[in-house]
Design an enzyme around this catalytic site. Structure first.
Site, PDB file in Angstrom:
ATOM      1  N   SER A 209      53.622  12.661 104.099  1.00 26.65           N
ATOM      2  CA  SER A 209      54.090  11.293 104.350  1.00 26.65           C
ATOM      3  C   SER A 209      53.883  10.421 103.114  1.00 26.65           C
ATOM      4  CB  SER A 209      53.326  10.683 105.537  1.00 26.65           C
ATOM      5  OG  SER A 209      53.421  11.530 106.660  1.00 26.65           O
TER       6      SER A 209
ATOM      7  N   GLU B  59      68.493  14.447 103.543  1.00 28.20           N
ATOM      8  CA  GLU B  59      67.349  15.039 104.233  1.00 28.20           C
ATOM      9  C   GLU B  59      67.361  14.624 105.715  1.00 28.20           C
ATOM     10  OE1 GLU B  59      64.490  16.180 102.103  1.00 28.20           O
ATOM     11  OE2 GLU B  59      62.925  16.237 103.613  1.00 28.20           O
TER      12      GLU B  59
ATOM     13  N   PRO C 221      49.705  20.037  99.854  1.00 31.11           N
ATOM     14  CA  PRO C 221      48.632  20.233 100.842  1.00 31.11           C
ATOM     15  C   PRO C 221      47.934  18.924 101.206  1.00 31.11           C
ATOM     16  CG  PRO C 221      48.565  21.970  99.194  1.00 31.11           C
ATOM     17  CD  PRO C 221      49.618  20.994  98.744  1.00 31.11           C
TER      18      PRO C 221
HETATM   19  C1  LIG Z   1      58.136  24.369 109.148  1.00 32.24           C
HETATM   20  C2  LIG Z   1      58.101  23.259 108.153  1.00 32.24           C
HETATM   21  C3  LIG Z   1      59.047  23.234 107.145  1.00 32.24           C
HETATM   22  C4  LIG Z   1      59.002  22.237 106.171  1.00 32.24           C
HETATM   23  N1  LIG Z   1      59.885  22.264 105.123  1.00 32.24           N
HETATM   24  C5  LIG Z   1      59.651  21.488 104.037  1.00 32.24           C
HETATM   25  C6  LIG Z   1      60.355  21.717 102.807  1.00 32.24           C
HETATM   26  O1  LIG Z   1      61.219  22.592 102.720  1.00 32.24           O
HETATM   27  N2  LIG Z   1      60.043  20.951 101.751  1.00 32.24           N
HETATM   28  C7  LIG Z   1      59.079  19.982 101.803  1.00 32.24           C
HETATM   29  O2  LIG Z   1      58.845  19.332 100.798  1.00 32.24           O
HETATM   30  N3  LIG Z   1      58.392  19.741 102.958  1.00 32.24           N
HETATM   31  C8  LIG Z   1      58.638  20.478 104.056  1.00 32.24           C
HETATM   32  N4  LIG Z   1      57.924  20.291 105.219  1.00 32.24           N
HETATM   33  C9  LIG Z   1      56.891  19.277 105.231  1.00 32.24           C
HETATM   34  C10 LIG Z   1      57.144  18.118 106.194  1.00 32.24           C
HETATM   35  O3  LIG Z   1      58.167  17.302 105.716  1.00 32.24           O
HETATM   36  C11 LIG Z   1      55.793  17.398 106.343  1.00 32.24           C
HETATM   37  O4  LIG Z   1      54.975  18.226 107.163  1.00 32.24           O
HETATM   38  C12 LIG Z   1      55.913  16.017 106.954  1.00 32.24           C
HETATM   39  O5  LIG Z   1      56.553  15.131 106.061  1.00 32.24           O
HETATM   40  C13 LIG Z   1      54.535  15.438 107.308  1.00 32.24           C
HETATM   41  O6  LIG Z   1      53.623  15.595 106.260  1.00 32.24           O
HETATM   42  P1  LIG Z   1      52.179  16.232 106.565  1.00 32.24           P
HETATM   43  O7  LIG Z   1      52.389  17.487 107.314  1.00 32.24           O
HETATM   44  O8  LIG Z   1      51.434  16.309 105.299  1.00 32.24           O
HETATM   45  O9  LIG Z   1      51.502  15.203 107.551  1.00 32.24           O
HETATM   46  P2  LIG Z   1      50.691  13.889 107.126  1.00 32.24           P
HETATM   47  O10 LIG Z   1      51.456  13.134 106.112  1.00 32.24           O
HETATM   48  O11 LIG Z   1      49.289  14.275 106.834  1.00 32.24           O
HETATM   49  O12 LIG Z   1      50.734  13.084 108.501  1.00 32.24           O
HETATM   50  C14 LIG Z   1      49.868  13.425 109.593  1.00 32.24           C
HETATM   51  C15 LIG Z   1      50.112  12.436 110.728  1.00 32.24           C
HETATM   52  O13 LIG Z   1      49.816  11.106 110.292  1.00 32.24           O
HETATM   53  C16 LIG Z   1      50.946  10.273 110.507  1.00 32.24           C
HETATM   54  N5  LIG Z   1      51.027   9.299 109.420  1.00 32.24           N
HETATM   55  C17 LIG Z   1      50.848   9.527 108.105  1.00 32.24           C
HETATM   56  N6  LIG Z   1      51.012   8.396 107.413  1.00 32.24           N
HETATM   57  C18 LIG Z   1      51.308   7.443 108.316  1.00 32.24           C
HETATM   58  C19 LIG Z   1      51.587   6.053 108.228  1.00 32.24           C
HETATM   59  N7  LIG Z   1      51.608   5.408 107.057  1.00 32.24           N
HETATM   60  N8  LIG Z   1      51.858   5.377 109.368  1.00 32.24           N
HETATM   61  C20 LIG Z   1      51.863   6.017 110.576  1.00 32.24           C
HETATM   62  N9  LIG Z   1      51.601   7.319 110.707  1.00 32.24           N
HETATM   63  C21 LIG Z   1      51.330   8.023 109.600  1.00 32.24           C
HETATM   64  C22 LIG Z   1      52.131  11.200 110.518  1.00 32.24           C
HETATM   65  O14 LIG Z   1      53.237  10.635 111.222  1.00 32.24           O
HETATM   66  C23 LIG Z   1      51.548  12.410 111.210  1.00 32.24           C
HETATM   67  O15 LIG Z   1      51.591  12.207 112.603  1.00 32.24           O
HETATM   68  C24 LIG Z   1      58.007  21.231 106.249  1.00 32.24           C
HETATM   69  C25 LIG Z   1      57.081  21.242 107.301  1.00 32.24           C
HETATM   70  C26 LIG Z   1      57.109  22.253 108.239  1.00 32.24           C
HETATM   71  C27 LIG Z   1      56.055  22.259 109.308  1.00 32.24           C
END
Ligand SMILES: Cc1cc2nc3c(=O)[nH]c(=O)nc-3n(C[C@H](O)[C@H](O)[C@H](O)COP(=O)(O)OP(=O)(O)OC[C@H]3O[C@@H](n4cnc5c(N)ncnc54)[C@H](O)[C@@H]3O)c2cc1C
Length: 425
Positions: free
Chosen positions: A147, A257, A143
């Site tokens: 990233s 992945e 949660p």
């Molecule tokens: C339907 C769905 C299925 C998924 N399936 C899986 C799964 O099976 N297993 C699993 O582990 N995960 C899964 N994910 C998770 C997915 O990989 C993450 O949502 C994704 O990696 C982004 O993480 P976050 O949502 O926490 O966004 P955050 O990390 O909070 O990022 C929010 C925004 O900030 C930007 N950002 C963050 N850090 C930086 C940086 N250093 N530089 C530039 N921009 C940045 C991001 O690009 C994004 O635009 C799934 C997600 C969805 C929606």
């Protein structure tokens, strides 16, 4: 008549046909037969969330020996390479992201087991997921963020011959239905992030709960949920690789992945574009087939060019990984492939919808579902901004640390030797 010709031609142009070996063509045809088998009702039921997870789809893929193609035959794979696997995934990609994700999960979780697992671990978990008898899920994202993987807060505390896992993971595909999860957890709160995380297989059982299932724009029917681990005792033999050594596993898993996201994207883009191309050959406006308008046919031209370019990049990345090329360069290429293929799919499906006019926005055609699906692939398996971070990092390193092997073109200017004019500060 013309659409018959287009249908016939499509059979050959959608793939880089001349680049495929006979074995690859046979594999492609086997996967196409499987994709044709998929009941239409399953796709509709998943999108309507009447199905929580397509278990029978995975079982059938396993029965046909189409899962985990890269893995050794002794565990049920075919010992093939990435070049073969992306071929298969592109075909499955036409079904949309939820089914493609279920199809590739054995390839993703299997990578950790195949490369870092013991032979007992492979027999226990790799063999059944390749056979389609068990469903695996991957639990990285929390949660607090996806990233920032190394900020993982899920804890694993060693107690005798067990680890006690506590924490939460978010957006886990298969959370509702899978038999086990590959979970990353912090095993050493005092060491730097890269040396404090471990990977575990956590089987479904007491304390392992899919607490909440998300309502999604697309990619429905995959049981995407929040996983809560409440002091779950996990046997020490479920540790994959070494304690605190999961950084290496994470980097390795990012290859399947991202390669799988990239390859599936091409299939999705292809599916949308085929529908729009056929439509534009039949639909008339102002007494003309709409394909006669440049605004339409040039969108087709742009779309197929982008798709072919994306496929070329995915193939190049696959070849590099298969050849065991320099890890950093492979990482850059895999990230480029993921970013470019997913953005291409989005643009191509968007173009396809535009070509279809109003009917493309309805559920008479599956373009709207593909568009909803395609939005996700630029976010998951590492956002495309994270891909940019990796790409620029690796490329700067390459350029700035490699010796000048080719011609130094900087000196090919009349006044190139005027060092006093080359001011950087
Ligand atoms: C339907 C769905 C299925 C998924 N399936 C899986 C799964 O099976 N297993 C699993 O582990 N995960 C899964 N994910 C998770 C997915 O990989 C993450 O949502 C994704 O990696 C982004 O993480 P976050 O949502 O926490 O966004 P955050 O990390 O909070 O990022 C929010 C925004 O900030 C930007 N950002 C963050 N850090 C930086 C940086 N250093 N530089 C530039 N921009 C940045 C991001 O690009 C994004 O635009 C799934 C997600 C969805 C929606």
């Amino acid at each position: 008549m013309l659409s018959e010709v287009i249908k016939a031609v499509f059979g050959s142009v959608i793939m880089f046909e001349a680049m495929l070996s006979d074995r690859q063509r046979a594999l492609r045809d086997e996967v196409r037969a499987f994709v044709s088998w998929v009941p239409r009702q399953l796709i509709l039921d998943m999108d309507a969330e009447r199905v929580q997870y397509p278990r029978e789809f995975v079982t059938e893929a396993g029965r046909r020996r189409l899962l985990g193609l890269r893995f050794p035959a002794e565990y049920g794979g075919k010992g093939l390479g990435w070049e073969d696997e992306i071929l298969a995934i592109e075909e499955v990609g036409v079904l949309g992201t939820a089914l493609a994700c279920a199809y590739v999960m054995p390839s993703i979780v299997g990578e950790a087991l195949n490369v870092f697992g013991t032979s007992q671990q492979k027999e226990r978990w790799l063999t059944p997921i390749i056979a389609g008898r068990k469903i695996a899920a991957e639990a990285l994202t929390e949660p607090r963020g996806g990233s920032d993987f190394f900020g993982t807060t899920t804890q694993a505390r060693r107690e005798g011959d067990h680890y006690i896992l506590r924490g939460q993971k978010r957006f886990i595909v298969g959370a509702a239905e899978c038999d086990f999860f590959l979970v990353y957890a912090r095993t050493d709160p005092n060491s730097p992030p890269h040396k404090s995380i471990s990977a575990f297989i956590v089987e479904r059982g007491p304390g392992v709960d899919a607490e909440y299932l998300y309502g999604l724009l697309g990619t429905r029917g995959g049981g995407t949920g929040r996983l809560v681990l409440r002091d779950v005792p996990v046997p020490a033999e479920n540790l994959i690789g070494s304690e605190n050594g999961a950084a290496e596993i994470f980097y390795r898993m990012m290859i399947p992945e991202r390669m799988t996201s990239a390859a599936g994207a091409i299939g999705m883009g292809r599916a949308g574009l085929q529908i729009a191309t056929r439509y534009s050959d039949q639909r008339k406006a102002f007494g003309e087939k709409i394909r006669r308008f440049e605004a339409v046919s040039f969108k087709i031209a742009d779309s197929i060019t982008m798709l072919d370019a994306a496929r070329g990049l995915v193939y190049a990345a696959a070849r590099c990984v298969d050849a065991g090329d320099n890890q950093n360069r492979s990482r850059r290429l895999v990230s480029e492939a993921k970013k470019f293929a997913t953005e291409t799919a989005w643009q191509v499906i968007n173009n396809s919808m535009q070509i279809m006019g109003g009917i493309g926005y309805t559920n008479i055609y599956p373009i709207e579902r593909l568009l909803r699906d395609a939005r996700l692939i630029m976010i998951w398996t590492g956002t495309n901004e994270v891909m940019d971070l990796i790409i620029q990092h690796e490329y700067y390193n390459e350029v700035l640390t490699s010796s000048q092997e080719s011609r130094d073109v900087e000196t090919d200017a009349p006044e190139a030797k005027r060092a006093e004019e080359k001011v950087y500060d």
